[in-house]
Design an enzyme around this catalytic site. Structure first.
Site, PDB file in Angstrom:
ATOM      1  N   LYS A 144       4.737  -0.685  -4.855  1.00 36.69           N
ATOM      2  CA  LYS A 144       4.372   0.665  -5.660  1.00 36.69           C
ATOM      3  C   LYS A 144       4.272   1.970  -6.116  1.00 36.69           C
ATOM      4  O   LYS A 144       5.904   2.325  -5.418  1.00 36.69           O
ATOM      5  CB  LYS A 144       2.938   0.853  -4.138  1.00 36.69           C
ATOM      6  N   SER A 187       0.420  -5.329 -11.154  1.00 34.48           N
ATOM      7  CA  SER A 187      -0.431  -4.047 -10.388  1.00 34.48           C
ATOM      8  C   SER A 187       0.400  -2.723 -10.907  1.00 34.48           C
ATOM      9  O   SER A 187      -0.606  -2.025 -11.073  1.00 34.48           O
ATOM     10  CB  SER A 187      -0.613  -4.221  -8.729  1.00 34.48           C
TER      11      SER A 187
END
Length: 211
Positions: A167, A130
């Site tokens: 993230k 990701s």
């Protein structure tokens, strides 16, 4: 290993166990427990660490580092000025104590300018793409434990107390967004009361490519 041996002895005494009783619980002879506590075993097997952690209700990582004892020469040791051995965990959750079944995979040398940051610096092997191409699947990230980061920083969060995520963290007036670098992943926004589902546990301060 002397420090870890002292740690095991202390935990055993706190539980009121004899060396023989602890050995039976782990599945080894009394002599093995004596060797651990005397510091004559260089490395404990992963399965043994897992059993000890379950018996004493502590994190497996505590058998690698115990804050109440001096640092052993091969754990978080100063390799040279400003370079320290840092433990590598197999997942975000393992590194931040959410799962007692995980433990340290390895150690890597990391440059740490501020000695006070050494105890709060760990490494994590990334699972997923990701954050690609900046952080690829299998890369090792270096994380400084802290409970907040600036908006826009790449950080480590626990979702609902157990799911570990790496993230970019962006703050709004009433919301927090978890953004991926890889465009195929959508932004995760947590608004209002949902923000309470997130807990920032660290900031990514570096990464190592694996081959």
């Amino acid at each position: 290993m002397d420090k870890i041996g002292n740690y095991i002895r202390r935990l055993r005494n706190e539980k009121g166990l004899t060396q023989e009783q602890l050995g039976e619980m782990v599945g080894v002879q009394k002599a093995a427990v004596q060797k651990w506590e005397n510091g004559s075993v260089q490395n404990l097997k992963r399965a043994t660490i897992k059993k000890l952690a379950e018996i004493f209700d502590v994190s497996p990582a505590s058998f690698v580092k115990d804050d109440d004892a001096p640092e052993p020469s091969n754990i978080r040791a100063v390799i040279t000025d400003g370079i320290y051995n840092v433990p590598v965990f197999g997942s975000v959750s393992a590194g931040f104590g959410a799962y007692a079944s995980d433990c340290v995979l390895d150690y890597i040398p990391v440059i740490i300018k501020n000695p006070s940051d050494v105890d709060n610096t760990i490494a994590i092997k990334v699972d997923g793409d990701s954050m690609s191409p900046k952080i690829e699947n299998g890369d090792i990230i270096v994380v400084r434990r802290q409970t907040s980061v600036d908006s826009g920083d790449i950080g480590v969060v626990l979702l609902d107390g157990d799911e570990g995520l790496v993230k970019r963290i962006v703050y709004g007036p009433t919301w927090i967004e978890l953004q991926s670098i890889n465009e195929k992943y959508s932004v995760q926004r947590f608004d209002g009361a949902e923000v309470q589902r997130l807990r920032v546990v660290g900031k990514v301060v570096g990464s190592y490519k694996t081959f």
